[in-house]
Design a protein around this motif. Structure first.
Motif, PDB file in Angstrom:
ATOM      1  N   MET A  83      73.382  10.245  91.351  1.00 21.99           N
ATOM      2  CA  MET A  83      71.984  10.146  90.936  1.00 21.99           C
ATOM      3  C   MET A  83      71.119   9.652  92.088  1.00 21.99           C
ATOM      4  SD  MET A  83      71.237  11.038  87.940  1.00 21.99           S
ATOM      5  CE  MET A  83      72.289  11.908  86.853  1.00 21.99           C
ATOM      6  N   TYR A 129      60.974  12.090  86.929  1.00 24.30           N
ATOM      7  CA  TYR A 129      62.424  11.890  86.816  1.00 24.30           C
ATOM      8  C   TYR A 129      63.015  11.388  88.120  1.00 24.30           C
ATOM      9  CZ  TYR A 129      62.506  13.836  82.233  1.00 24.30           C
ATOM     10  OH  TYR A 129      62.299  14.019  80.900  1.00 24.30           O
ATOM     11  N   TRP A 136      66.837   3.784  88.433  1.00 27.41           N
ATOM     12  CA  TRP A 136      67.997   3.392  87.642  1.00 27.41           C
ATOM     13  C   TRP A 136      69.267   3.424  88.499  1.00 27.41           C
ATOM     14  CZ3 TRP A 136      72.291   6.400  86.445  1.00 27.41           C
ATOM     15  CH2 TRP A 136      73.184   5.796  85.546  1.00 27.41           C
ATOM     16  N   LEU A 148      60.921   1.646  85.046  1.00 30.58           N
ATOM     17  CA  LEU A 148      60.435   1.491  83.676  1.00 30.58           C
ATOM     18  C   LEU A 148      58.918   1.530  83.641  1.00 30.58           C
ATOM     19  CD1 LEU A 148      62.786  -1.277  82.293  1.00 30.58           C
ATOM     20  CD2 LEU A 148      62.771   1.124  81.731  1.00 30.58           C
TER      21      LEU A 148
ATOM     22  N   ASN C  28      78.734   8.521  80.734  1.00 30.87           N
ATOM     23  CA  ASN C  28      77.547   7.821  81.207  1.00 30.87           C
ATOM     24  C   ASN C  28      76.325   8.420  80.518  1.00 30.87           C
ATOM     25  OD1 ASN C  28      75.339   6.896  82.659  1.00 30.87           O
ATOM     26  ND2 ASN C  28      76.575   6.661  84.508  1.00 30.87           N
ATOM     27  N   VAL C  30      73.178   8.076  80.865  1.00 24.61           N
ATOM     28  CA  VAL C  30      72.072   8.588  81.676  1.00 24.61           C
ATOM     29  C   VAL C  30      72.412   9.974  82.206  1.00 24.61           C
ATOM     30  CG1 VAL C  30      70.712   8.220  83.745  1.00 24.61           C
ATOM     31  CG2 VAL C  30      71.251   6.313  82.266  1.00 24.61           C
ATOM     32  N   HIS C  31      73.672  10.161  82.600  1.00 24.88           N
ATOM     33  CA  HIS C  31      74.077  11.498  83.030  1.00 24.88           C
ATOM     34  C   HIS C  31      73.904  12.482  81.878  1.00 24.88           C
ATOM     35  CE1 HIS C  31      76.814   9.922  86.486  1.00 24.88           C
ATOM     36  NE2 HIS C  31      75.557   9.567  86.594  1.00 24.88           N
ATOM     37  N   VAL C  34      70.408  13.505  81.649  1.00 22.48           N
ATOM     38  CA  VAL C  34      70.029  14.450  82.702  1.00 22.48           C
ATOM     39  C   VAL C  34      70.490  15.855  82.340  1.00 22.48           C
ATOM     40  CG1 VAL C  34      70.408  15.085  85.095  1.00 22.48           C
ATOM     41  CG2 VAL C  34      69.991  12.717  84.498  1.00 22.48           C
ATOM     42  N   ILE C  37      68.241  17.353  79.890  1.00 17.52           N
ATOM     43  CA  ILE C  37      67.027  17.853  80.553  1.00 17.52           C
ATOM     44  C   ILE C  37      67.284  19.221  81.164  1.00 17.52           C
ATOM     45  CG2 ILE C  37      65.457  17.425  82.467  1.00 17.52           C
ATOM     46  CD1 ILE C  37      65.984  14.402  81.919  1.00 17.52           C
ATOM     47  N   MET C  68      61.626  13.450  76.735  1.00 19.23           N
ATOM     48  CA  MET C  68      62.816  13.008  77.472  1.00 19.23           C
ATOM     49  C   MET C  68      62.518  11.818  78.386  1.00 19.23           C
ATOM     50  SD  MET C  68      65.401  14.395  76.396  1.00 19.23           S
ATOM     51  CE  MET C  68      66.542  13.720  77.573  1.00 19.23           C
ATOM     52  N   VAL C  72      64.827   8.598  78.332  1.00 18.29           N
ATOM     53  CA  VAL C  72      65.438   7.972  79.504  1.00 18.29           C
ATOM     54  C   VAL C  72      64.979   6.524  79.622  1.00 18.29           C
ATOM     55  CG1 VAL C  72      65.574   8.067  82.014  1.00 18.29           C
ATOM     56  CG2 VAL C  72      65.714  10.147  80.697  1.00 18.29           C
ATOM     57  N   PHE C  73      63.709   6.323  79.324  1.00 19.37           N
ATOM     58  CA  PHE C  73      63.132   4.981  79.348  1.00 19.37           C
ATOM     59  C   PHE C  73      63.958   4.031  78.486  1.00 19.37           C
ATOM     60  CE2 PHE C  73      60.222   1.783  77.746  1.00 19.37           C
ATOM     61  CZ  PHE C  73      59.495   1.444  78.858  1.00 19.37           C
ATOM     62  N   MET C  76      67.718   3.576  79.737  1.00 16.24           N
ATOM     63  CA  MET C  76      67.936   2.720  80.906  1.00 16.24           C
ATOM     64  C   MET C  76      68.072   1.264  80.532  1.00 16.24           C
ATOM     65  SD  MET C  76      65.834   4.163  84.091  1.00 16.24           S
ATOM     66  CE  MET C  76      64.291   3.703  83.381  1.00 16.24           C
ATOM     67  N   LEU C  77      67.494   0.912  79.407  1.00 10.28           N
ATOM     68  CA  LEU C  77      67.564  -0.484  78.986  1.00 10.28           C
ATOM     69  C   LEU C  77      68.904  -0.822  78.361  1.00 10.28           C
ATOM     70  CD1 LEU C  77      64.025  -0.920  77.479  1.00 10.28           C
ATOM     71  CD2 LEU C  77      64.911  -1.920  79.549  1.00 10.28           C
ATOM     72  N   LEU C  80      74.890  -0.386  80.185  1.00  9.80           N
ATOM     73  CA  LEU C  80      75.764   0.754  80.447  1.00  9.80           C
ATOM     74  C   LEU C  80      77.237   0.405  80.361  1.00  9.80           C
ATOM     75  CD1 LEU C  80      74.432   3.027  83.243  1.00  9.80           C
ATOM     76  CD2 LEU C  80      75.004   3.568  80.910  1.00  9.80           C
TER      77      LEU C  80
END
Lengths: 440, 384, 170
Positions: A83, A129, A136, A148, C28, C30-31, C34, C37, C68, C72-73, C76-77, C80
């Motif tokens: 990433m 993004y 991130w 954020l 993961n 977040v992956h 993505v 998306i 999206m 993601v927002f 991220m919080l 993980l």
């Protein structure tokens, strides 16, 4: 040459050529906007700015680029490597992709989409993004907070900026960049003057979207070090930088097209000819301006301290002279060519004026705080934009019903929006209640 | 849990290892390498989203043992060291130290020396406040005022340079008076600066005072009420912004302050905006003092007769002055030798910093930098 | 032209399906987002191939650029480490599998029954200039009622979210 290329590929040749030119020129342009920013900043702050590399720092962007390319590329230990690698690419790709629908002059456009404006908005909004994922992936709290903030800010201000644009779309009745400019020519007024509040809302929204001060919270250096870019260095970092400045040019291009008459020169409907020729007075202006710049740099050349700087200064003068020749030569070329060249000149001039306004604002105002930013967006700009859009709708009805002129019909709208703006501003007392509310 | 350390800071944040984080909470280490901690301050923040749930200032990164060094230097030898505590207000530090030793010796500087000291110290106050204003505005995101502030500060530093050859760590005074006579044109330089400076302050104020964003960023941020301020021992502009009219120049006059007219600006709320207004007004008052003083510098000797080797009688003394940042006190114990037995410094930055946790509770990250800026700390002085 | 279109279609289709699969299998989160998306973007690309430019833009602006981002927002919080260590399939996976099979069967059956209607009209040959207007026309005249119902549904959801958020804060 036409017969060398198969006809099935023919329609792609020119767009591909334009695309290559944009990708090649844009980094250079971005570098020089950085120089311009530093020079403007220095001017406003009573100092000189870059002076060492080239005359008046003219070669500074190149030196910076070389430095960034040669720097060590650091990926933090516990970062999400994929990433981390991917995120800046997203930012820069989306920023460059958005150029495909931007019309720089009537001739210079990669694709005249009938949804051109929406396409630019959509693509440039994807650049977020890069910021979010980069923040991130860095595995750092500063980066995460920057990401954020960025996400929340973009979603909020895109709404406001979009509503600001809708007022123009209503007037122009099209989403195509060319049609919008044509509509301004037909109506005889730049939309920035007929819907000043739409322009104002877009100006604020576009500053916020590009993360520039006073809305530069995602990268606020005094709070978050460098926000989402904290862990980036070298080339990756410069990609983010490129994306940021490319986005600035994009929003400036949108504002120019929608509010400042695009590539139309000032007084586009005023045709007074120079006696004895077929040349209009105003068309001679660009050539004279650049000629003036050329002469000025020629005058500056002998005062440069070092020989090489003298040479570079003369080169700059020659470059300006060349541009002046092209602009003057265009006057005698067929109208389509002349419009293409002069259109590009006026377009770029307006884009730079808009960017100058960005810089001016940046060096004048302190930074908003996050809650204040949100309050400004949701409680001030969005209601104002809604009122403005409704008002423009009413104005269009007025125009159709009573055959009022394009400017007169919008005056009531502007006055009404002004009233609402004052009401909203009064309501929004600048005192922060935030801390006392949640502190205890 | 019981066997672990459970010390608590003022704000109630548990010490480092025992902190239990909520679901949305993160620990953010602000500093020691951070653009707006004004040096090597480390602030450990417990954040709930962007809101500060607890904070702890961790200091000591610039500790040089200044007080200990004093025990192995003669009284005169130690004087340059104090310049390096609050290094943006070296003249004030020197004044405090010299006067403290003079008090210990039971002498006083001659009138001319005292007036010159007053002028230089007030110029230093302006310089220090200018630096504060510039960096504070920079922290809040106004990029431009800092350069204007440095432009004016430069004029002051030029006066210092002409007077004693140094700009930052000046060592301008000597125990017993002054080492140097003022240079030719000192009065004119000072007057010229003071006259120009009146417009310059107005210029800063047009940039900031009524700016909506500036007001929004400072009003109601980092409120410190008078009772808390007194309880925490806060002094200087921070105290006066909370509504306590306490200024050592008026309360316990030293140097030549009893001869001049000046106001002590105060405000009521004790928020960041008030501290801003108080400091701006203080610059105007300092200018006023300078103008009065420079009009009438008495003639006469600049050094008291104290001899080359200083051997103060055994005893102890506490002397404090109103430094730009607050009460700067020196507590010196003499055992009758040429070297002090103990020197203890009461630095205003260190004590004012104690108020940070109280001010920052419930604030946002953006407020944290505003609060650090508004306390006006210099880490050289905090850590010594 | 035809081959180019086909190549592009295959590219987008493969990309869409592959990223959809990757989205549900990534540990993961977040992956996963993505890849979601990417799926949405390749679907948008297919819309573009069909000359449905407005739909393409709506897909990009609303789903990718708006929804999206918020996804993601929030993601991220999330902590993980916890999600990385969680077991990917829990004990009820066969129930879910059975349900999925039933659903697939239903789809197949529906497609089989309605296969006669699947013959699509020929693709618009030229870029139709009235694309945006056509969508607006359909939405505001023909499908006015469903459109309004959908908006009310969204409004209800929004109010519900606000109420819940307020309760948590208070």
């Amino acid at each position: 040459m036409g017969h060398l290329i198969p006809p099935s590929i023919m329609p792609f040749v020119l767009p591909v050529l334009y695309a290559v030119v944009i990708v090649a020129v844009l980094p250079l342009l971005a570098g020089y906007i950085v120089l311009m920013e530093r020079k403007v900043m220095a001017d406003m702050q009573a100092r000189l700015g870059p002076m060492r590399v080239g005359p008046h720092g003219l070669l500074q962007p190149i030196a910076d680029a070389v430095k960034l390319l040669l720097k060590e590329d650091i990926i933090p230990d516990k970062a999400d490597r994929l990433m981390f690698w991917f995120a800046p690419l997203v930012s820069v790709t989306m920023a460059l992709l958005a150029y495909s629908a931007l019309a720089i002059g009537p001739a210079f456009q990669i694709a005249d989409l009938n949804i051109g404006l929406l396409f630019i908005l959509a693509i440039s909004s994807l650049g977020i993004y890069g910021i979010v994922l980069g923040g991130w992936a860095s595995n750092s709290h500063y980066s995460l907070l920057g990401a954020l903030r960025s996400a929340a800010q973009l979603v909020s201000y895109e709404t406001a900026a979009g509503l600001g644009l809708i007022s123009v779309l209503l007037l122009a009745g099209s989403l195509s960049m060319k049609d919008i400019v044509q509509a301004q020519l037909d109506q005889g007024v730049w939309f920035g003057f007929s819907v000043p509040f739409g322009f104002f809302i877009y100006l604020v929204g576009s500053i916020a979207e590009t993360n520039r001060a006073p809305f530069d919270l995602p990268e606020a250096e005094s709070e978050l070090v460098a926000g989402y870019m904290t862990e980036y260095s070298g080339f990756r970092w410069s990609l983010y930088f490129l994306a940021e400045y490319a986005n600035m040019i994009i929003v400036a291009g949108i504002a120019t097209t929608l509010f400042l008459g695009g590539w139309l020169r000032p007084g586009a409907r005023y045709h007074e000819h120079i006696p004895g020729t077929g040349i209009e007075w105003l068309d001679a202006l660009p050539a004279l301006l650049t000629l003036g710049v050329a002469l000025y740099s020629l005058k500056l050349a002998p005062t440069q301290p070092v020989k090489i700087q003298k040479i570079v200064m003369v080169l700059v003068a020659v470059l300006c002279l060349g541009v002046a020749c092209v602009l003057a030569g265009a006057l005698f070329a067929p109208p389509a060519v002349m419009q293409g060249i002069h259109g590009a000149f006026w377009f770029m001039a307006k884009v730079f004026a808009y960017i100058y306004a960005f810089l001016w604002i940046r060096f004048t105002f302190p930074r908003y705080r996050f809650d204040q930013l949100m309050r400004l967006g949701w409680r001030f700009l969005i209601p104002l934009a809604l009122v403005n859009v409704i008002g423009v709708g009413v104005a269009i009805v007025l125009r159709q019903q009573f055959a009022w002129g394009p400017i007169v019909s919008l005056i009531p709208t502007t006055l009404a929006t002004l009233g609402v703006a004052m009401l909203l501003a009064k309501d929004d007392a600048p005192v922060a209640e935030a801390q006392t509310a949640a502190g205890e | 849990m019981s066997d672990e350390r459970t010390t608590k800071t003022i704000s109630g944040m548990d010490s480092v290892n025992t902190t239990v984080l909520g679901a949305d909470e993160i620990i953010l280490n602000m500093g020691p390498q951070h653009p707006s901690t004004h040096g090597v301050l480390r602030v450990k923040l417990k954040l709930d989203g962007e809101r500060v749930a607890g904070s702890e200032c961790i200091i000591g990164y610039l500790h040089r043992g200044v007080e200990k060094i004093a025990e192995h230097r003669s009284y005169q030898q130690f004087a340059p060291y104090v310049d390096r505590m609050d290094y943006v207000a070296a003249v004030s530090n020197g004044l405090g130290y010299c006067e403290a030793v003079e008090k210990l010796l039971g002498t006083e500087a001659p009138p001319r020396a005292r007036v010159v000291r007053t002028i230089l110290t007030e110029l230093q106050r302006i310089a220090s406040h200018l630096l504060w204003l510039g960096t504070h505005a920079l922290d809040i995101g106004a990029l431009t005022p800092v350069f204007y502030c440095f432009r004016e500060r430069e004029e002051i530093l030029k006066i210092f340079e002409k007077y004693c050859g140094a700009r930052l760590t000046t060592h301008a005074f000597r125990i017993g008076g002054l080492q140097y006579e003022t240079y030719d044109g000192f009065e004119e330089d000072t007057k010229r600066f003071c006259n120009d400076f009146a417009h310059k302050i107005d210029e800063y104020e047009t940039l900031l005072t009524e700016n909506r964003i500036w007001v929004g960023r400072t009003k109601g941020v980092g409120i410190l009420n008078a009772a808390d301020a007194i309880a925490l021992g806060v002094t200087g502009p921070v105290l006066r912004a909370s509504g306590v009219k306490w200024d050592l120049r008026r309360a316990q006059p030293y140097a030549a302050y009893d001869q001049y007219e000046f106001d002590i600006p105060t405000r009521e709320t004790g928020d960041t905006y008030d501290r801003y207004v108080v400091r701006m007004e203080e610059m105007r008052q300092s200018r006023r003092i300078c103008l009065q003083a420079v009009e009438n510098i008495p003639t006469g000797p600049i050094m008291a007769r104290i001899g080359k080797v200083l051997k103060p009688p055994p005893g102890e003394v506490y002397h404090s002055i109103e430094a730009p940042k607050g009460e700067l006190g020196y507590y010196i114990v003499s055992d009758g030798t040429t070297q002090p037995y103990r020197v203890r410094v009461r630095p205003p930055s260190f004590i004012n910093l104690q108020a940070f946790d109280k001010m920052a509770k419930g604030a946002l990250i953006a407020d944290v930098v505003a609060i650090i800026g508004t306390i006006d700390i210099v880490l050289g002085e905090v850590d010594r | 032209m035809q081959t180019l279109n086909q190549a592009l279609f295959i590219f987008f289709a493969v990309l869409a399906v592959a990223s959809a699969i990757l989205m549900v299998t990534r540990r993961n989160i977040v992956h996963g987002a993505v890849f979601l998306i990417t799926t949405l973007l390749s679907t948008a690309g297919i819309f573009l191939l069909l000359q449905a430019e407005f739909l393409f833009i709506v897909q990009v602006i609303l789903y990718v650029g708006g929804i999206m981002v918020l996804f993601v927002f929030v993601i991220m919080l999330v902590n993980l480490d916890v999600s990385m260590r969680q077991v990917q399939f829990n004990r009820q996976w066969f129930v879910a599998g059975a349900l999925a099979l039933v659903l697939a069967g239903q789809f197949l059956f529906a497609i089989w029954v309605g296969r006669g209607a699947l013959r699509l009209p020929a693709m618009a040959s030229e870029i139709s200039p009235k694309n945006t207007e056509a969508v607006a026309d359909a939405l505001f005249s023909h499908y006015m009622l469903p459109f309004e119902i959908a908006s009310i549904l969204l409004l209800v959801a929004m109010i519900g979210a606000v109420v819940m958020a307020k309760r948590r804060a208070g």
